[in-house]
Design a protein around this motif. Structure first.
Motif, PDB file in Angstrom:
ATOM      1  N   LYS A 195       7.212  -3.308  -0.998  1.00 31.37           N
ATOM      2  CA  LYS A 195       5.922  -2.833  -0.471  1.00 31.37           C
ATOM      3  C   LYS A 195       6.193  -1.700   0.497  1.00 31.37           C
ATOM      4  N   GLU A 207       4.411  -4.716   9.854  1.00 30.21           N
ATOM      5  CA  GLU A 207       4.582  -5.764   8.837  1.00 30.21           C
ATOM      6  C   GLU A 207       6.039  -6.235   8.816  1.00 30.21           C
ATOM      7  N   SER A 211      -5.233 -10.222   6.872  1.00 32.04           N
ATOM      8  CA  SER A 211      -4.210 -10.934   6.094  1.00 32.04           C
ATOM      9  C   SER A 211      -4.886 -11.780   5.017  1.00 32.04           C
ATOM     10  N   GLY A 245      -5.884  -4.237  -3.083  1.00 34.05           N
ATOM     11  CA  GLY A 245      -5.007  -3.520  -2.155  1.00 34.05           C
ATOM     12  C   GLY A 245      -4.881  -2.051  -2.491  1.00 34.05           C
ATOM     13  N   GLN A 289      -0.472   0.333   2.507  1.00 32.38           N
ATOM     14  CA  GLN A 289      -1.069   0.432   3.805  1.00 32.38           C
ATOM     15  C   GLN A 289      -1.759   1.720   3.922  1.00 32.38           C
ATOM     16  N   ASP A 317       0.295  -9.887   3.493  1.00 31.77           N
ATOM     17  CA  ASP A 317      -0.312  -8.709   4.140  1.00 31.77           C
ATOM     18  C   ASP A 317      -0.416  -8.863   5.666  1.00 31.77           C
ATOM     19  N   LYS A 351      -9.231 -12.853   1.715  1.00 31.63           N
ATOM     20  CA  LYS A 351      -8.953 -12.274   3.035  1.00 31.63           C
ATOM     21  C   LYS A 351      -9.445 -13.241   4.105  1.00 31.63           C
TER      22      LYS A 351
END
Ligand SMILES: O=P(O)(O)O[C@H]1[C@H](O)[C@@H](OP(=O)(O)O)[C@H](OP(=O)(O)O)[C@@H](OP(=O)(O)O)[C@H]1O
Ligand SMILES: Nc1ncnc2c1ncn2[C@@H]1O[C@H](COP(=O)(O)OP(=O)(O)O)[C@@H](O)[C@H]1O
Length: 382
Positions: free
Chosen positions: A127, A133, A316, A112, A21, A334, A182
């Motif tokens: 993650k 999240e 996402s 990512g 992130q 995501d 995406k």
């Protein structure tokens, strides 16, 4: 946690169902990390094992899968050793033992942020912690969407860093082909737009990423400043790719032979997207049909999901995975920019976005995705 979204190409209409992130690191745009569940050092290997690059198939060295995708073994579930069990609410310290080895698995990060992931125990993936999240995953574990997201096992800690622990979706596949798409027509939050207006923070890295793709894209003023707002960059990326016109875009692909392609920034038109999808499935009709069926199933679940109607789902991805054994799966991943709507507001995910309505175009994109896959089938079936 059941991974119900893994199916084999001989199912569902054809038969059996199998189980199977930004804090802010640079984007990987391609990183290979072999997950070593028994490797307690858990060192990221982004730099020494990178295989993918923005230069795509043609431009970058593409090591073969045998040389690059080492297989590693994980801890023994069957041993009854439960030291890896994670309390779903409280951060835990990293265990220090080395349990017996169990299964062979490998892990690849297609796109990512670099350094966001670590191998976890027993087919799990860690993650870097992101509170929103975590909140999404906690809710998703009790929603009808649960079979379409990685199983979530709470928060764990390593080297003073918190991680969300989830299923490694690749764990049950054999040298899988992977595609990250995406979803949605908007890739930034309304909140980010508001903040950018109130307190603009132009970024040089965004300018540089833009210029790397198209030197003529920045305005004269932007060229002079050598920096642009993130929202400006994100909007430009949306119109450059199929996000604005189709409501989804291909971010990256890893092929069975180990080559990766993240060179999809300008893949915009339906014909270009179709060609890229054809390459991804290698014109394999059963695989294509499974993906089409799986997305149709996902759409129907999304349309009835309490979680989905109550969240703005931005940035996402859908992770498509298949392998030569005929296993096929699609999962939503995501949720770092998936935000709850204030009660009682809900979204239909198809209404075009205007600032304030928070619509994300997710279902519009999925409709288009399914239409494209459906239109590919007749030609390939001939
Ligand atoms: O794909 P490129 O063109 O490299 O642009 C990336 C992606 O949009 C990332 O979104 P995602 O993670 O959904 O793929 C975004 O992270 P955020 O998720 O934080 O918005 C990055 O923002 P920064 O991390 O701020 O650079 C942005 O630079
Ligand atoms: N649960 C998972 N199982 C297997 N691979 C995953 C999983 N989650 C993410 N990945 C891999 O990592 C990549 C980046 O994931 P994402 O969650 O979008 O990270 P970021 O928030 O850094 O953008 C995906 O394209 C995929 O290759």
């Amino acid at each position: 946690m059941t991974k119900a979204a893994v199916i084999s190409t001989s199912c569902p209409s054809m038969g059996e169902k199998s189980e199977s992130q930004a804090g802010k690191q640079p984007r990987v745009r391609a990183e290979l990390k072999a997950a070593t569940a028994n490797d307690r050092s858990l060192l990221p290997h982004a730099d020494d094992e990178s295989v993918c690059s923005d230069s795509g198939f043609g431009g970058s060295p593409a090591p073969s899968s045998s040389s690059s995708f080492e297989e590693h073994e994980g801890p023994n579930e069957a041993s009854g050793d439960d030291s890896w069990k994670i309390n779903k609410m409280i951060p835990h310290s990293w265990p220090t033992f080395s349990p017996p080895l169990r299964k062979r698995s490998s892990w690849v990060q297609v796109v990512g942020h670099a350094g966001n992931f670590q191998a976890g125990p027993d087919g799990k993936l860690l993650k870097k912690y992101c509170k929103s999240e975590q909140q999404c995953y906690q809710k998703l574990m009790h929603d009808s969407l649960q079979p379409f997201v990685p199983g979530y096992y709470g928060v764990t800690q390593h080297d003073e860093q918190d991680y969300n622990m989830m299923d490694d979706l690749l764990a049950d596949f054999d040298s899988p082909c992977i595609m990250d798409c995406k979803m949605g027509s908007r890739t930034y939050l309304e909140e980010e737009l508001r903040k950018a207006r109130e307190c603009p923070q132009p970024r040089r890295d965004m300018y540089e990423k833009m210029v790397a793709v198209d030197a003529n894209a920045p305005t004269t003023e932007e060229h002079a400043q050598q920096s642009i707002l993130k929202t400006r960059y994100m909007q430009w990326r949306e119109t450059l790719s199929s996000t604005a016109t189709l409501g989804f875009r291909i971010e990256g692909v890893k092929n069975a032979n180990g080559t990766c392609n993240t060179n999809f920034k300008k893949t915009k038109g339906k014909a270009q997207v179709t060609e890229a999808l054809q390459d991804f499935v290698d014109k394999n009709v059963p695989v294509l049909r499974c993906y089409q069926q799986r997305l149709t199933e996902l759409r129907s679940v999304l349309e009835n999901s309490n979680f989905f109607r109550g969240h703005e789902v931005v940035g996402s991805s859908l992770l498509f995975i298949h392998d030569q054994t005929g296993k096929v799966g699609v999962w939503m991943i995501d949720f770092g920019k998936t935000m709850p709507m204030p009660c009682p507001l809900i979204l239909d995910h198809r209404t075009p976005w205007v600032e304030g309505n928070r619509e994300d175009g997710y279902l519009w994109g999925l409709d288009n995705f399914i239409d494209i896959l459906s239109s590919m089938l007749p030609a390939l079936e001939e």
